[in-house]
Design an enzyme around this catalytic site. Structure first.
Site, PDB file in Angstrom:
ATOM      1  N   GLU A 114     -71.131 -50.563 -47.770  1.00 28.80           N
ATOM      2  CA  GLU A 114     -71.644 -50.917 -49.103  1.00 28.80           C
ATOM      3  C   GLU A 114     -73.137 -50.684 -49.123  1.00 28.80           C
ATOM      4  O   GLU A 114     -73.842 -51.014 -48.165  1.00 28.80           O
ATOM      5  CB  GLU A 114     -71.438 -52.405 -49.445  1.00 28.80           C
ATOM      6  CG  GLU A 114     -70.019 -52.820 -49.645  1.00 28.80           C
ATOM      7  CD  GLU A 114     -69.895 -54.316 -49.973  1.00 28.80           C
ATOM      8  OE1 GLU A 114     -70.860 -54.944 -50.467  1.00 28.80           O
ATOM      9  OE2 GLU A 114     -68.808 -54.858 -49.716  1.00 28.80           O
ATOM     10  N   GLN A 170     -62.655 -58.978 -57.395  1.00 29.83           N
ATOM     11  CA  GLN A 170     -63.733 -58.578 -58.303  1.00 29.83           C
ATOM     12  C   GLN A 170     -63.281 -57.613 -59.394  1.00 29.83           C
ATOM     13  O   GLN A 170     -63.966 -57.479 -60.406  1.00 29.83           O
ATOM     14  CB  GLN A 170     -64.878 -57.969 -57.496  1.00 29.83           C
ATOM     15  CG  GLN A 170     -65.509 -58.980 -56.537  1.00 29.83           C
ATOM     16  CD  GLN A 170     -66.673 -58.406 -55.754  1.00 29.83           C
ATOM     17  OE1 GLN A 170     -66.491 -57.886 -54.670  1.00 29.83           O
ATOM     18  NE2 GLN A 170     -67.874 -58.487 -56.302  1.00 29.83           N
ATOM     19  N   GLU A 177     -69.089 -60.519 -60.090  1.00 32.13           N
ATOM     20  CA  GLU A 177     -70.024 -60.707 -58.979  1.00 32.13           C
ATOM     21  C   GLU A 177     -70.008 -62.172 -58.517  1.00 32.13           C
ATOM     22  O   GLU A 177     -71.005 -62.877 -58.552  1.00 32.13           O
ATOM     23  CB  GLU A 177     -71.430 -60.230 -59.382  1.00 32.13           C
ATOM     24  CG  GLU A 177     -72.517 -60.363 -58.327  1.00 32.13           C
ATOM     25  CD  GLU A 177     -72.242 -59.713 -56.966  1.00 32.13           C
ATOM     26  OE1 GLU A 177     -71.455 -58.760 -56.894  1.00 32.13           O
ATOM     27  OE2 GLU A 177     -72.806 -60.186 -55.984  1.00 32.13           O
ATOM     28  N   TRP A 178     -68.827 -62.620 -58.088  1.00 29.30           N
ATOM     29  CA  TRP A 178     -68.665 -63.923 -57.432  1.00 29.30           C
ATOM     30  C   TRP A 178     -69.327 -65.055 -58.234  1.00 29.30           C
ATOM     31  O   TRP A 178     -69.081 -65.159 -59.429  1.00 29.30           O
ATOM     32  CB  TRP A 178     -69.178 -63.832 -55.987  1.00 29.30           C
ATOM     33  CG  TRP A 178     -68.558 -62.681 -55.233  1.00 29.30           C
ATOM     34  CD1 TRP A 178     -69.186 -61.554 -54.771  1.00 29.30           C
ATOM     35  CD2 TRP A 178     -67.165 -62.500 -54.875  1.00 29.30           C
ATOM     36  NE1 TRP A 178     -68.289 -60.711 -54.139  1.00 29.30           N
ATOM     37  CE2 TRP A 178     -67.051 -61.262 -54.177  1.00 29.30           C
ATOM     38  CE3 TRP A 178     -66.005 -63.273 -55.047  1.00 29.30           C
ATOM     39  CZ2 TRP A 178     -65.834 -60.788 -53.684  1.00 29.30           C
ATOM     40  CZ3 TRP A 178     -64.796 -62.794 -54.549  1.00 29.30           C
ATOM     41  CH2 TRP A 178     -64.730 -61.570 -53.882  1.00 29.30           C
ATOM     42  N   ASN A 223     -64.420 -58.298 -44.408  1.00 28.50           N
ATOM     43  CA  ASN A 223     -65.690 -57.991 -45.057  1.00 28.50           C
ATOM     44  C   ASN A 223     -66.690 -59.132 -44.886  1.00 28.50           C
ATOM     45  O   ASN A 223     -66.418 -60.263 -45.298  1.00 28.50           O
ATOM     46  CB  ASN A 223     -65.485 -57.768 -46.560  1.00 28.50           C
ATOM     47  CG  ASN A 223     -66.806 -57.450 -47.258  1.00 28.50           C
ATOM     48  OD1 ASN A 223     -67.382 -56.389 -47.044  1.00 28.50           O
ATOM     49  ND2 ASN A 223     -67.313 -58.384 -48.060  1.00 28.50           N
ATOM     50  N   GLU A 224     -67.826 -58.807 -44.293  1.00 24.77           N
ATOM     51  CA  GLU A 224     -68.976 -59.719 -44.266  1.00 24.77           C
ATOM     52  C   GLU A 224     -68.622 -61.149 -43.876  1.00 24.77           C
ATOM     53  O   GLU A 224     -68.815 -62.082 -44.675  1.00 24.77           O
ATOM     54  CB  GLU A 224     -69.675 -59.748 -45.630  1.00 24.77           C
ATOM     55  CG  GLU A 224     -70.268 -58.427 -46.035  1.00 24.77           C
ATOM     56  CD  GLU A 224     -71.112 -58.530 -47.310  1.00 24.77           C
ATOM     57  OE1 GLU A 224     -71.185 -59.625 -47.908  1.00 24.77           O
ATOM     58  OE2 GLU A 224     -71.710 -57.521 -47.698  1.00 24.77           O
ATOM     59  N   HIS A 258     -61.343 -59.513 -48.219  1.00 24.60           N
ATOM     60  CA  HIS A 258     -62.626 -59.562 -48.918  1.00 24.60           C
ATOM     61  C   HIS A 258     -62.703 -60.913 -49.639  1.00 24.60           C
ATOM     62  O   HIS A 258     -62.680 -60.991 -50.852  1.00 24.60           O
ATOM     63  CB  HIS A 258     -62.759 -58.370 -49.869  1.00 24.60           C
ATOM     64  CG  HIS A 258     -64.175 -58.031 -50.229  1.00 24.60           C
ATOM     65  ND1 HIS A 258     -64.726 -56.776 -50.020  1.00 24.60           N
ATOM     66  CD2 HIS A 258     -65.171 -58.777 -50.779  1.00 24.60           C
ATOM     67  CE1 HIS A 258     -65.997 -56.768 -50.437  1.00 24.60           C
ATOM     68  NE2 HIS A 258     -66.283 -57.962 -50.916  1.00 24.60           N
ATOM     69  N   TYR A 280     -78.126 -54.100 -48.210  1.00 25.72           N
ATOM     70  CA  TYR A 280     -78.743 -54.213 -49.535  1.00 25.72           C
ATOM     71  C   TYR A 280     -80.261 -54.298 -49.462  1.00 25.72           C
ATOM     72  O   TYR A 280     -80.962 -53.693 -50.249  1.00 25.72           O
ATOM     73  CB  TYR A 280     -78.179 -55.437 -50.276  1.00 25.72           C
ATOM     74  CG  TYR A 280     -76.758 -55.199 -50.726  1.00 25.72           C
ATOM     75  CD1 TYR A 280     -76.490 -54.600 -51.959  1.00 25.72           C
ATOM     76  CD2 TYR A 280     -75.689 -55.498 -49.900  1.00 25.72           C
ATOM     77  CE1 TYR A 280     -75.187 -54.332 -52.355  1.00 25.72           C
ATOM     78  CE2 TYR A 280     -74.379 -55.226 -50.294  1.00 25.72           C
ATOM     79  CZ  TYR A 280     -74.139 -54.643 -51.520  1.00 25.72           C
ATOM     80  OH  TYR A 280     -72.859 -54.360 -51.916  1.00 25.72           O
TER      81      TYR A 280
HETATM   82  C1  GBH Z   1     -71.588 -57.956 -50.900  1.00 24.63           C
HETATM   83  O1  GBH Z   1     -72.118 -59.220 -50.635  1.00 24.63           O
HETATM   84  C2  GBH Z   1     -70.120 -58.145 -51.136  1.00 24.63           C
HETATM   85  O2  GBH Z   1     -69.347 -57.598 -50.106  1.00 24.63           O
HETATM   86  C3  GBH Z   1     -69.644 -57.666 -52.452  1.00 24.63           C
HETATM   87  O3  GBH Z   1     -68.405 -58.219 -52.738  1.00 24.63           O
HETATM   88  C4  GBH Z   1     -70.680 -57.985 -53.507  1.00 24.63           C
HETATM   89  O4  GBH Z   1     -70.236 -57.739 -54.795  1.00 24.63           O
HETATM   90  C5  GBH Z   1     -71.905 -57.155 -53.184  1.00 24.63           C
HETATM   91  O5  GBH Z   1     -72.381 -57.435 -51.894  1.00 24.63           O
HETATM   92  C6  GBH Z   1     -73.054 -57.342 -54.160  1.00 24.63           C
HETATM   93  O6  GBH Z   1     -73.577 -58.613 -54.055  1.00 24.63           O
HETATM   94  O7  GBH Z   1     -78.480 -55.554 -54.880  1.00 24.63           O
HETATM   95  O8  GBH Z   1     -80.675 -56.102 -54.227  1.00 24.63           O
HETATM   96  O9  GBH Z   1     -79.753 -57.116 -56.204  1.00 24.63           O
HETATM   97  C7  GBH Z   1     -73.369 -59.243 -50.011  1.00 24.63           C
HETATM   98  C8  GBH Z   1     -74.218 -60.322 -50.561  1.00 24.63           C
HETATM   99  C9  GBH Z   1     -75.637 -60.918 -52.341  1.00 24.63           C
HETATM  100  C10 GBH Z   1     -75.746 -58.720 -51.397  1.00 24.63           C
HETATM  101  C11 GBH Z   1     -76.422 -60.438 -53.541  1.00 24.63           C
HETATM  102  C12 GBH Z   1     -76.478 -58.242 -52.588  1.00 24.63           C
HETATM  103  C13 GBH Z   1     -77.981 -58.806 -54.303  1.00 24.63           C
HETATM  104  C14 GBH Z   1     -79.037 -57.880 -53.826  1.00 24.63           C
HETATM  105  N1  GBH Z   1     -74.883 -59.831 -51.747  1.00 24.63           N
HETATM  106  N2  GBH Z   1     -77.266 -59.320 -53.144  1.00 24.63           N
HETATM  107  S1  GBH Z   1     -79.493 -56.580 -54.856  1.00 24.63           S
END
Ligand code: GBH
Length: 448
Positions: free
Chosen positions: A356, A24, A410-411, A169-170, A125, A294
């Site tokens: 995170e 990233q 962001e992927w 990670n996840e 990751h 999150y």
């Molecule tokens: C994580 O994924 C990852 O470990 C990381 O690499 C990634 O960049 C990060 O989360 C953010 O996405 O913040 O309420 O808008 C977890 C899957 C999917 C979680 C998108 C956060 C957005 C929610 N993510 N989601 S919000």
């Protein structure tokens, strides 16, 4: 923002961190003999990434890590969570370590230590070497063995100065989104046939713990993405659907690590490919349990002919982040989640590290002035408060980590989502701290 009320809600002794991940932020995908990972294939395939971007240049931290460290030092964090790219260390995913690839992390670690920051790398990751994907990726048991070998190489290279490690990670994201529905690399759509990837990632975690402890590591743990699951209504159908989702998203990844057993997965018509000794390896007590959080998830029963029996729906009565209505902002659900983990796992639960937590909101691509990201400040303050509530309730939380230090790739959403405390112009790589950066710095300083 009301700093004063926030400060009252900071748990004493909590350590502070900020996080990033290699693919990233690093850019420089072809530098110094770096191999290709499934994310290189994913971003180079047309139509996979929302804005057509390919992670370059982005923050370009491969060439600008000194700037990142200066920011971290200014922020005053105790630790920095970054990830190590498997294909920089082993370009083909097997064989000898690449001296040039390791050299980048070697210097990063030295520079962090010089700045008084504890390096806390993640070993995986999401960036699996393409050669291993061709041999089955995380569907193949052999990938777990290969991971153990890679981890031993990293430990040989930097383990004399790195004592704290996140393994994987996840795994839930890789399984469900990577192999299940194909939103993330490797982009496969196997639905429940993806479930063996759970076991092989957990096995990889187990091999990593063993390799790192053999080398003298002080603290090793996995980091799972957890969500608090609630049924959309009291109906039996919704409650059953929510239970299945909880199993699939949370318990399938936590139980083996913390209790040494998988939950009953017969509802998904499958059994994990467990061999003798696997669960002992997977459940070696971790030094901490990493939780990425999150948002909560509200689940309804899906229509009978749907491919999966549950359906995430909007959470009523809460605000949403820049990702839209399936990403509600609901800080008390973090407290509830931590309390649930403690209730469910009891003594088996080691101290928790929030690996995170953060949010993305619409922000300009080019920062002409400091970005006044008060919604991010409110999000972070409320979630740190939620951690304080959990600590008050007797939960041992040692560390809190903001996702992310930097706006980054962001992927599948490319550069369209900004999670950083620092704005990054993704074409010039210029860094500009946002208001949230100052806020977090002041918060940390007030606790020292
Ligand atoms: C994580 O994924 C990852 O470990 C990381 O690499 C990634 O960049 C990060 O989360 C953010 O996405 O913040 O309420 O808008 C977890 C899957 C999917 C979680 C998108 C956060 C957005 C929610 N993510 N989601 S919000």
């Amino acid at each position: 923002m009301t700093d004063a009320s926030t400060l009252l809600r900071v748990p004493p002794g909590l350590r502070w961190s900020a996080a990033t991940a290699a693919f990233q932020i690093e850019g420089a995908r072809a530098a110094d003999g770096r191999g290709r990972s499934i994310w290189d294939d994913f971003v180079d395939a047309p139509g996979r990434v929302r804005d057509g971007s390919n992670a370059e240049p982005g923050p370009d931290s491969y060439h600008r890590s000194a700037e990142d460290i200066a920011l971290l030092r200014d922020l005053g964090v105790d630790r920095y969570r970054f990830s190590i790219s498997w294909v920089r260390v082993q370009p083909e995913g097997r064989g000898a370590a690449s001296a040039a690839g390791l050299a980048y992390y070697d210097r990063l670690v030295d520079d962090l230590l010089d700045a008084g920051i504890t390096p806390f790398p993640t070993l995986y990751h999401w960036d699996l070497p393409v050669g291993l994907e061709a041999d089955g990726g995380w569907l193949a048991r052999d990938t777990a063995t290969r991971f153990g070998e890679y981890v031993a190489l990293v430990a040989d290279g930097i383990g004399d100065r790195v004592a704290h490690w996140y393994t994987i990670n996840e795994p839930v994201s890789t399984t469900l989104q990577g192999y299940g529905i194909g939103e993330l690399a490797p982009g496969r759509q196997l639905l429940f046939d993806a479930l063996p990837t759970v076991h092989h990632q957990l096995l990889a975690h187990g091999h990593a713990v063993a390799a790192l402890r053999a080398q003298g590591a002080a603290a090793v743990g996995i980091v799972n993405n957890h969500t608090l699951v609630r049924p959309a209504s009291d109906s039996e159908a919704d409650r059953t659907a929510a239970g299945l989702y909880d199993l699939l998203h949370n318990r399938m990844f936590a139980d083996p690590v913390l209790t040494g057993e998988y939950p009953d997965l017969s509802a998904f018509g499958m059994e994990m490919p467990v061999r003798e000794g696997d669960l002992a390896l997977i459940s070696a007590r971790p030094d901490f349990y990493g939780v990425n959080f999150y948002n909560p998830t509200t689940i309804a029963a899906a229509p009978v002919d749907a491919p999966v029996p549950f359906e995430p729906v909007a959470t009523p009565r809460v605000e949403h982040t820049g990702f839209g209505e399936l990403w509600p902002i609901d800080p008390p659900s973090l407290t509830a989640l931590l309390v649930d983990l403690h209730t469910h796992y009891g003594e088996a639960l080691p101290p928790i590290i929030i690996g995170e937590n953060g949010a993305s909101f619409p922000e300009p691509d080019h920062a002409t002035a400091v970005i006044d990201d008060e919604r991010r400040i409110a999000y972070l303050a409320a979630h740190i408060g939620a951690v304080a509530d959990a600590v008050d309730a007797g939960i041992d939380v040692e560390e809190y980590t903001v996702w992310s230090l930097l706006d980054n790739f962001e992927w599948a959403d490319g550069f369209t989502q900004r999670f950083g405390l620092v704005h990054v112009d993704q074409t010039t790589s210029e860094r500009t701290p946002k208001a949230s950066f100052d806020w977090y710095r002041n918060l940390i300083a007030s606790t020292k």
